[in-house]
Design a protein around this motif. Structure first.
Motif, short mmCIF file in Angstrom:
data_model
loop_
_atom_site.label_atom_id
_atom_site.label_comp_id
_atom_site.label_asym_id
_atom_site.label_seq_id
_atom_site.Cartn_x
_atom_site.Cartn_y
_atom_site.Cartn_z
N SER A 1 -15.07 10.28 -11.32
CA SER A 1 -13.71 10.58 -10.88
C SER A 1 -13.44 9.88 -9.56
CB SER A 1 -13.51 12.09 -10.70
OG SER A 1 -14.09 12.53 -9.49
N ILE A 2 -12.18 9.85 -9.15
CA ILE A 2 -11.78 9.24 -7.90
C ILE A 2 -12.40 9.97 -6.71
CG2 ILE A 2 -9.70 10.64 -7.59
CD1 ILE A 2 -10.10 6.87 -6.79
N ARG B 1 -17.33 2.89 -2.93
CA ARG B 1 -16.82 1.95 -1.94
C ARG B 1 -17.97 1.45 -1.08
NH1 ARG B 1 -16.30 0.81 3.76
NH2 ARG B 1 -14.18 0.12 4.20
N PHE C 1 -14.99 8.11 -4.77
CA PHE C 1 -14.57 6.80 -4.27
C PHE C 1 -15.42 6.33 -3.10
CE2 PHE C 1 -12.16 4.30 -1.17
CZ PHE C 1 -11.88 3.18 -1.93
N ASP D 1 -11.94 -4.25 -8.14
CA ASP D 1 -11.41 -3.73 -9.40
C ASP D 1 -12.42 -3.93 -10.53
OD1 ASP D 1 -8.98 -2.78 -11.04
OD2 ASP D 1 -9.54 -4.65 -12.04
N TRP E 1 -15.34 -1.47 -9.95
CA TRP E 1 -14.98 -0.08 -10.23
C TRP E 1 -15.06 0.22 -11.72
CZ3 TRP E 1 -14.20 4.16 -7.32
CH2 TRP E 1 -13.51 5.24 -7.89
N VAL F 1 -6.27 1.92 -1.92
CA VAL F 1 -7.53 1.17 -2.03
C VAL F 1 -7.37 -0.21 -1.39
CG1 VAL F 1 -9.12 0.06 -3.65
CG2 VAL F 1 -8.40 2.41 -4.04
N SER G 1 -5.20 0.12 -12.51
CA SER G 1 -5.41 1.24 -11.58
C SER G 1 -4.76 2.53 -12.09
CB SER G 1 -4.85 0.91 -10.20
OG SER G 1 -3.44 0.93 -10.18
N TYR H 1 -7.20 4.61 -9.97
CA TYR H 1 -7.30 4.81 -8.51
C TYR H 1 -5.97 4.43 -7.89
CZ TYR H 1 -8.21 -0.28 -8.60
OH TYR H 1 -8.12 -1.63 -8.82
N SER H 2 -5.78 4.80 -6.63
CA SER H 2 -4.51 4.51 -5.94
C SER H 2 -4.53 3.07 -5.44
CB SER H 2 -4.32 5.48 -4.77
OG SER H 2 -4.27 6.81 -5.24
N TYR H 3 -3.78 2.21 -6.11
CA TYR H 3 -3.82 0.78 -5.85
C TYR H 3 -3.58 0.43 -4.37
CZ TYR H 3 -2.38 -4.13 -5.90
OH TYR H 3 -2.26 -5.46 -5.62
#
Length: 297
Positions: free
Chosen positions: A263-264, A271, A267, A253, A256, A207, A195, A202-204
């Motif tokens: 980019s994030i 998602r 998301f 994960d 993704w 998420v 991550s 990404y923010s573990y």
């Protein structure tokens, strides 16, 4: 539109006559046919659940709302109502299992909902201990210098104090994160490391909490029934919900990094794509979504 029309006509008219004809041909009621031939699991229990819910008989309709302690009596009442011999042990056993699964699903949802409603309280010692445990599981070689610290961003929280990130899912979000980190420690640390990828990171923790919301919503709308009815030959427990969450974390994960988002900022789009993928898998009556099965060679 035609599917809805057919569904209405089938449930309103054709189903009654079809059941009547099959009863004449086989000498058995619908429940006897369902419980006599189908193997244990989602296909059988979902069919039994639909049959009971659709019945014009109040005793049968009420059976889907029975609590665990009343299942045995409910089985006897259904057998009496349908004039099925009480010594028909196969019918009795199979109906008992299906009713346990149906009542257990409802109870599991209530337990998950109750945990979700508990707000994270930094004055609660147990809450604080779980949060520190999460840090120690994920960052065993780095001491947390202070309870309020920028270090929390290293495991994917948004700011100095993680408690603000648990607002949506309450204590459920933290319990899920800790469960995955405790029972799949190596996988959790590997995913945390991934991550932090310079491009696809990404923010573990954030998420992880988001995936708690996904698991919760799937449970709430009944989408998890097939999975849980296949996994648990009885009462599903909180453990089984946590295990499904672990599957989501592991699979998201992989998803993704396979998708390689620009980019994030994208998301939410990915998602939702992942959510649709999971919902599609859950439509299969033979579905089993566990991390153990995912990792089998």
């Amino acid at each position: 539109m035609w599917a809805r029309v057919w569904g209405f006509l089938y449930s309103k008219y054709f189903r009654f006559w079809l059941k009547w004809i099959l009863r004449l041909l086989t000498g058995k009621c619908e429940l006897q046919r369902l419980l006599g031939r189908a193997e244990a699991g989602a296909r059988r229990t979902l069919s039994v659940e639909y049959s009971l819910e659709s019945s014009k008989n109040k005793v049968l309709r009420d059976a889907v709302h029975v609590e665990e302690a009343q299942v045995e009596k409910c089985v006897r009442d259904v057998m009496k109502e349908k004039k099925i011999e009480q010594n028909d042990t196969r019918f009795k056993t199979n109906l008992h299992v299906s009713l346990l699964q149906i009542s257990g699903y409802k109870k599991l949802y209530l337990n998950v909902e109750n945990l979700r409603k508990v707000p994270y309280d930094s004055e609660n010692e147990e809450h604080e201990e779980q949060l520190i445990e999460l840090w120690n599981l994920l960052m065993p070689h780095e001491n947390l210098k202070a309870r309020i610290s920028k270090q929390w961003c290293d495991i994917g929280f948004q700011g100095d104090d993680p408690k603000t990130d648990f607002r949506g899912m309450g204590l459920l979000g933290l319990v899920n994160l800790v469960y995955f980190s405790k029972h799949y420690t190596n996988e959790a640390r590997q995913i945390l490391s991934r991550s932090n990828h310079p491009k696809l990171g990404y923010s573990y923790a954030i998420v992880g909490i988001n995936l708690t919301e996904m698991a919760y919503s799937l449970l709430r709308n009944g989408a998890l029934k097939a999975h849980l009815y296949n996994v648990v030959p009885g009462l599903p427990q909180m453990e089984h919900f946590h295990q499904f969450y672990c599957y989501l974390v592991y699979e998201f994960d992989k998803f993704w990094f396979e998708e390689e988002p620009e980019s994030i900022m994208h998301f939410n789009q990915y998602r939702e794509k992942f959510h649709e993928k999971i919902k599609g898998l859950l439509l299969d009556h033979n579905v089993v979504l566990t991390l153990q099965d995912t990792k089998k060679p």
